[in-house]
Scaffold this motif. Sequence first.
Motif, mmCIF file in Angstrom:
data_model
loop_
_atom_site.group_PDB
_atom_site.id
_atom_site.type_symbol
_atom_site.label_atom_id
_atom_site.label_comp_id
_atom_site.label_asym_id
_atom_site.label_seq_id
_atom_site.Cartn_x
_atom_site.Cartn_y
_atom_site.Cartn_z
ATOM 1 N N PHE A 146 0.826 -1.209 0.000
ATOM 2 C CA PHE A 146 0.000 0.000 0.000
ATOM 3 C C PHE A 146 0.862 1.262 0.000
ATOM 4 C CE2 PHE A 146 -3.633 -2.601 1.527
ATOM 5 C CZ PHE A 146 -4.585 -2.156 0.624
ATOM 6 N N ASP A 147 1.931 1.261 0.790
ATOM 7 C CA ASP A 147 2.817 2.428 0.840
ATOM 8 C C ASP A 147 3.438 2.706 -0.525
ATOM 9 O OD1 ASP A 147 2.232 2.723 3.539
ATOM 10 O OD2 ASP A 147 4.095 1.751 4.215
ATOM 11 N N LYS A 148 3.895 1.656 -1.204
ATOM 12 C CA LYS A 148 4.502 1.825 -2.527
ATOM 13 C C LYS A 148 3.471 2.250 -3.571
ATOM 14 C CE LYS A 148 8.462 -1.133 -1.789
ATOM 15 N NZ LYS A 148 9.277 -2.247 -2.278
ATOM 16 N N VAL A 149 2.257 1.706 -3.477
ATOM 17 C CA VAL A 149 1.195 2.096 -4.405
ATOM 18 C C VAL A 149 0.847 3.573 -4.204
ATOM 19 C CG1 VAL A 149 -1.256 1.781 -4.972
ATOM 20 C CG2 VAL A 149 0.247 -0.204 -4.735
ATOM 21 N N ASP A 150 0.789 4.016 -2.948
ATOM 22 C CA ASP A 150 0.524 5.434 -2.666
ATOM 23 C C ASP A 150 1.589 6.322 -3.321
ATOM 24 O OD1 ASP A 150 -1.721 4.787 -1.175
ATOM 25 O OD2 ASP A 150 -0.742 5.065 0.774
ATOM 26 N N GLU A 151 2.854 5.917 -3.228
ATOM 27 C CA GLU A 151 3.952 6.687 -3.833
ATOM 28 C C GLU A 151 3.811 6.743 -5.359
ATOM 29 O OE1 GLU A 151 7.717 5.040 -2.617
ATOM 30 O OE2 GLU A 151 7.199 5.203 -0.491
ATOM 31 N N GLU B 203 -5.060 5.590 -20.585
ATOM 32 C CA GLU B 203 -3.674 5.176 -20.811
ATOM 33 C C GLU B 203 -2.827 5.433 -19.558
ATOM 34 O OE1 GLU B 203 -2.531 3.360 -23.381
ATOM 35 O OE2 GLU B 203 -4.631 3.356 -23.996
ATOM 36 N N GLN B 204 -3.112 6.526 -18.853
ATOM 37 C CA GLN B 204 -2.379 6.843 -17.624
ATOM 38 C C GLN B 204 -2.652 5.791 -16.546
ATOM 39 O OE1 GLN B 204 -4.324 8.894 -19.426
ATOM 40 N NE2 GLN B 204 -3.385 10.900 -19.615
ATOM 41 N N GLN B 205 -3.911 5.344 -16.441
ATOM 42 C CA GLN B 205 -4.240 4.298 -15.474
ATOM 43 C C GLN B 205 -3.543 2.990 -15.844
ATOM 44 O OE1 GLN B 205 -8.613 4.841 -15.807
ATOM 45 N NE2 GLN B 205 -8.560 4.507 -13.584
ATOM 46 N N LYS B 206 -3.549 2.645 -17.125
ATOM 47 C CA LYS B 206 -2.895 1.413 -17.569
ATOM 48 C C LYS B 206 -1.409 1.435 -17.219
ATOM 49 C CE LYS B 206 -5.954 0.533 -21.493
ATOM 50 N NZ LYS B 206 -6.031 0.482 -22.957
ATOM 51 N N ALA B 207 -0.763 2.584 -17.413
ATOM 52 C CA ALA B 207 0.662 2.707 -17.085
ATOM 53 C C ALA B 207 0.880 2.539 -15.578
ATOM 54 C CB ALA B 207 1.197 4.057 -17.556
ATOM 55 N N LEU B 208 0.000 3.129 -14.769
ATOM 56 C CA LEU B 208 0.113 2.984 -13.317
ATOM 57 C C LEU B 208 -0.109 1.536 -12.908
ATOM 58 C CD1 LEU B 208 0.440 4.119 -10.455
ATOM 59 C CD2 LEU B 208 -2.017 4.682 -10.506
ATOM 60 N N PHE B 209 -1.130 0.891 -13.464
ATOM 61 C CA PHE B 209 -1.409 -0.514 -13.138
ATOM 62 C C PHE B 209 -0.204 -1.393 -13.479
ATOM 63 C CE2 PHE B 209 -6.219 0.173 -13.965
ATOM 64 C CZ PHE B 209 -6.369 0.782 -12.734
ATOM 65 N N LYS B 210 0.460 -1.097 -14.596
ATOM 66 C CA LYS B 210 1.641 -1.858 -14.995
ATOM 67 C C LYS B 210 2.751 -1.692 -13.962
ATOM 68 C CE LYS B 210 4.979 -2.553 -18.668
ATOM 69 N NZ LYS B 210 5.655 -2.010 -19.806
ATOM 70 N N GLN B 211 2.981 -0.459 -13.493
ATOM 71 C CA GLN B 211 3.993 -0.216 -12.468
ATOM 72 C C GLN B 211 3.640 -0.962 -11.173
ATOM 73 O OE1 GLN B 211 3.799 4.123 -12.445
ATOM 74 N NE2 GLN B 211 5.964 4.150 -13.019
ATOM 75 N N ILE B 212 2.370 -0.922 -10.789
ATOM 76 C CA ILE B 212 1.942 -1.597 -9.564
ATOM 77 C C ILE B 212 2.131 -3.099 -9.703
ATOM 78 C CG2 ILE B 212 -0.035 -2.099 -8.081
ATOM 79 C CD1 ILE B 212 -1.042 0.774 -8.732
ATOM 80 N N LEU B 213 1.762 -3.649 -10.847
ATOM 81 C CA LEU B 213 1.907 -5.082 -11.068
ATOM 82 C C LEU B 213 3.379 -5.496 -10.992
ATOM 83 C CD1 LEU B 213 0.326 -7.643 -11.650
ATOM 84 C CD2 LEU B 213 0.516 -7.153 -14.080
#
Length: 128
Positions: free
Chosen positions: A10-15, A114-124
Motif C-alpha cells: 500500500f505504501d509503494k502504491v501510494d507513492e 492510458e495513464q491508469q494502464k501505465a500505473l497498473f503496470k507499475q503496480i503489477l
Amino acid sequence: MAAFLSQEWFDKVDELTAAAGDLNIPPAVAGMVMNVTVTGAPDGSVDLALNGGNFERGHNASAGTKLILPADMLRKIFLEGDAAAGMQGFMTGQIKVEGDMSKLMTLQSARPSEQQKALFKQILELTA
C-alpha cells in the motif's frame, strides 16, 4: 517486490499514484465510491474503497455498494485487467455484491485511461 495488499505494498502504491499525477479517470468512474472487502490477503481480510477511480484503505461511509472477493480475483481484475475473470468470479459466487449493483455494471463497462494502464503496470511490477 511487496506482497499484494501488505502494508508495504500500500505504501509503494501510494507513492506511485502520487507520482503519476492526473490519471484521466473515465467520468463514469470518477464520481463512484464503492467499498471492497478482500479475503485471503497476506494479513487477513482487507477493507478498501474505490473512490474516484483510486483505491484507498478502509471503507468509505458514502459508498452504496460493497464487493466481497478473494485477493487473487482482485489482482486479476484490477491489476491484470482480466475482465473475464471478473465475470467468472461473479458467476461462480467468488464475488459477492451488496447494495446497488448498477455501480458494478458501470465499473465493468468503463475502460481505463492510458495513464491508469501505465500505473497498473507499475503496480503489477512491484507486486509479489
